[in-house]
Structures are given as C-alpha cells and as structure tokens.
Design an enzyme around this catalytic site. Structure first.
Site, PDB file in Angstrom:
ATOM      1  N   ASN A 192      37.631  -4.578  17.229  1.00 34.57           N
ATOM      2  CA  ASN A 192      38.452  -5.484  16.417  1.00 34.57           C
ATOM      3  C   ASN A 192      39.940  -5.194  16.653  1.00 34.57           C
ATOM      4  O   ASN A 192      40.718  -4.935  15.726  1.00 34.57           O
ATOM      5  CB  ASN A 192      38.109  -5.327  14.932  1.00 34.57           C
ATOM      6  CG  ASN A 192      38.420  -6.584  14.133  1.00 34.57           C
ATOM      7  OD1 ASN A 192      39.008  -7.534  14.649  1.00 34.57           O
ATOM      8  ND2 ASN A 192      38.053  -6.586  12.858  1.00 34.57           N
ATOM      9  N   HIS A 223      38.534  -6.966   4.339  1.00 34.37           N
ATOM     10  CA  HIS A 223      37.195  -7.379   4.753  1.00 34.37           C
ATOM     11  C   HIS A 223      36.464  -8.156   3.665  1.00 34.37           C
ATOM     12  O   HIS A 223      35.661  -9.033   3.968  1.00 34.37           O
ATOM     13  CB  HIS A 223      36.362  -6.160   5.174  1.00 34.37           C
ATOM     14  CG  HIS A 223      36.560  -5.773   6.599  1.00 34.37           C
ATOM     15  ND1 HIS A 223      37.606  -4.975   7.016  1.00 34.37           N
ATOM     16  CD2 HIS A 223      35.858  -6.081   7.719  1.00 34.37           C
ATOM     17  CE1 HIS A 223      37.530  -4.807   8.328  1.00 34.37           C
ATOM     18  NE2 HIS A 223      36.483  -5.465   8.784  1.00 34.37           N
TER      19      HIS A 223
END
EC number: 2.3.1.-
Length: 369
Positions: A192, A223
């Site tokens: 990521n 998140h």
C-alpha cells in the site's frame, strides 16, 4: 505550499507543494476522476495536475554514468507493455484467489480442533501460508487500478539508465519485495505504497513526538471502524519498534561475510513473515472475539517478545529540530538539500507558470526513492 515558508518545508514537501489555489473544476477533477474510482491508488494533486496539463512525460533521464542530463521525448511513451504485464499479474492473482485462497482460510487458525491437535511448527506454518494466500485479492485490486491509470497515460515515472520506460509512479505494491521481505519495515515500504507515503507526509514528518505511534493510530482510523484494524495497528507499533531496535543493535554484526549475511537474511525473512502474519490476523478477522481467541491461543507470544526486546535493546530516539528531520529523510532528500536544487524556484499565485526545468529536476530526484 501557499501558507508556509519554503524553508520550513522538507524537500519532498517542496516538490509536492501546491503554489496556486486550484479552480473548482480542477479540485473536482482530482477528487472524482474515473481512473481512481475503483481502488485508487492515491496520487498527489501535483502529480495529477501535471498529467492533466500534459507535462508528465517531460522528465529527466538518468545517464548510465550517473550524471543527470535533462532530455525531452519527442513522442509520448506507450504504456501498452506495462498495462499488459499488470493485467497478466491481475489474472494470475485472481486465479490464485479463486482456487488456493478458499482452501486455506485464515479462520482455520482459530479452529478448536486445529489448535488442540496441531503442533506449534504446523500452526505457525499454516499461519504463514493462510495469510500469504489472503494477499492476492489485494494484488489483484491494486494492480488493476494501477493498470487503469497507466492505460489512461498516468503513472509515467521516467526512464531507467537503460532507457526503458517506467510506469510505477503511483504503483501501490511491489509483490516480489513483499514476499521476500527481510524486515518489518521492508514489508510496510512495499505494501500500500501510496497510502504509506501519504501517512508519512501528513503525520510522520509533522509529528512532534512518537511519530511511529501517531502514524499507526492514524492509519487505523483511516482504514475504518472494525476493531480488528486497531488491534492490528497497535500490534504493528510494537513489532515495528522491536524490529527497529533489533536491526539497529545487531544487524551490523552479520553483514561483513556474504555467507553469514545470507543466513541472516534467511532467518530474518522467516521471522518477518511470521511476525507480519501474526500481526494482520485481526485485520482479516475484523472482530474482537476471534482476534483475541487467536492471540490467546498463541499466548500473546510475539507481543511479549516485542516488549522484552524493547526492554533489552536501546532504541534510538528521534530528536527534535534539524536532527529529527535528518533522521526521517531518505538519502535523496538530504542530497537535494545539500545541493540546493530547490532554491530560487519562482512561482506565481495567479497562474501556473513556474520554472519547468527545476520542477522536472525536483520530481525526478524525488521519485528515485
């Protein structure tokens, strides 16, 4: 970029600074562009607007002898090969996910019968392979998103020393480095990627105390609301600090001899893969109860080990001021500062005219990380 003095910015912040207030059309275009509608990846406004204005191909080429020489391509480079390669990776990842992943569920790590009958080596081996099997769905989504951007012409990073085009400006992962990571940091640096860079810019480089802890907490909040995310990132803080302490204190003893370093790399690869798998189980399970069931079945062994490591090995503290900034800047940033490549840039707040050659130099150097 408009409300802070240039000398207060890090070199990477100077490269990405927005010197002119975007118009409403530019702002909406950046936020709602079709290329990133599925899964990103995140890109900076500076990179996006440079692409939209047709200036993204005007990057420096690096000569084989290491000297920098600004050259401009007469024709736009083709992304076809890069897109085809990434679509092939997507296909393989999807195939793996639809076949192997279903036979190795992460939930089996907390199965009562498995925990009661399997030996510890078997449990840790299954932990590794089940989490490895869970990764291809991310490989598929992020690689497909990257290919979509490349197909539109976005993501060109310049040329390597052999003159080969590079289409990884906004790539979100490096699969080979992930699977063969020999440190916790190496794994995080290749997973990521664009979100990690964003977290570094907005949190790590600006934090006045405990930047690692603050960055992990922000990442958990970013998140979502599942408790498993918070358990994973709080565990990640411990793992990161412990891994950093071990690396700083013992790695230099094992790098002199190639044979010894190879053994060290194999051991650290195994330890890293187990630690990563142990850390991200709650990220997959999401809920508190199954996550604690897993950790308690392992007697919180890596949590305790990390705390013991931090008690035994000294951890270098990040100092304030210039020393702090030096410690978190990569080598290319320090080099940029020393050579003053970014001085005397002249920007206008009413139009988009600025020294293109200096921007190209800055962008190429920044992307070499």
């Amino acid at each position: 970029g408009m409300f802070r003095k240039s000398e207060d910015l890090t070199p990477s912040q100077k490269c990405l600074a927005v010197r002119r207030m975007p118009s409403l059309l530019e702002y909406l275009s950046y936020n709602c562009n079709f290329m990133g509608i599925l899964a990103g990846p995140l890109c900076s406004y500076k990179d996006y607007i440079t692409f939209i204005e047709g200036r993204s191909y005007q990057l420096q080429q690096s000569e084989a002898n290491g000297k920098e020489d600004t050259k401009y391509e007469q024709t736009d480079p083709s992304p076809n090969i890069a897109v085809a390669q990434k679509l092939l990776i997507c296909g393989l990842s999807l195939l793996f996910h639809m076949t192997i992943t279903k036979t190795l569920p992460v939930e089996y790590n907390i199965d009562d019968n498995f925990r009661a009958t399997a030996a510890w080596p078997v449990r840790f081996f299954y932990l590794y392979v089940s989490l490895m099997a869970a990764r291809p769905k991310y490989y598929f989504a992020w690689t497909l998103a990257d290919a979509i951007n490349n197909a539109a012409g976005f993501g060109f990073r310049g040329y390597d020393k052999n003159g080969v085009t590079r289409w990884d400006l906004i790539s979100n992962l490096r699969i080979q480095q992930i699977e063969f990571s020999t440190s916790f940091k190496m794994f995080l640096d290749n997973w990521n990627i664009q979100t990690a860079l964003w977290l570094k810019r907005v949190c790590y480089e600006r934090a006045t105390f405990s930047p690692t802890i603050q960055t992990f907490i922000l990442s958990a909040i970013w998140h979502g609301v599942y408790p498993g995310y918070y358990l994973t990132f709080l565990t990640g803080v411990l793992m990161t600090l412990a891994a950093r302490a071990i690396r700083n204190n013992i790695r230099h003893y094992f790098v002199e001899s190639p044979a010894v370093k190879l053994c060290y790399d194999i051991i650290t690869w195994m330890a890293t893969q187990v630690a990563i798998s142990y850390t991200v189980v709650p990220f997959v399970l999401l809920s508190v109860k199954p996550s604690f069931t897993f950790y308690s079945s392992c007697y919180f062994c890596l949590h305790i080990a990390s705390i013991l490591v931090l008690l035994v090995f000294p951890l270098k503290r990040t100092q304030k001021g210039s020393k702090k900034r030096e410690s978190i800047q990569p080598v290319w940033s320090k080099k940029l500062e020393e050579e003053n490549l970014l001085q005397n840039n002249s920007y206008s707040t009413t139009n988009n005219s600025f020294s293109q050659k200096q921007e190209i130099t800055c962008r190429y150097q920044a992307l070499k990380q």
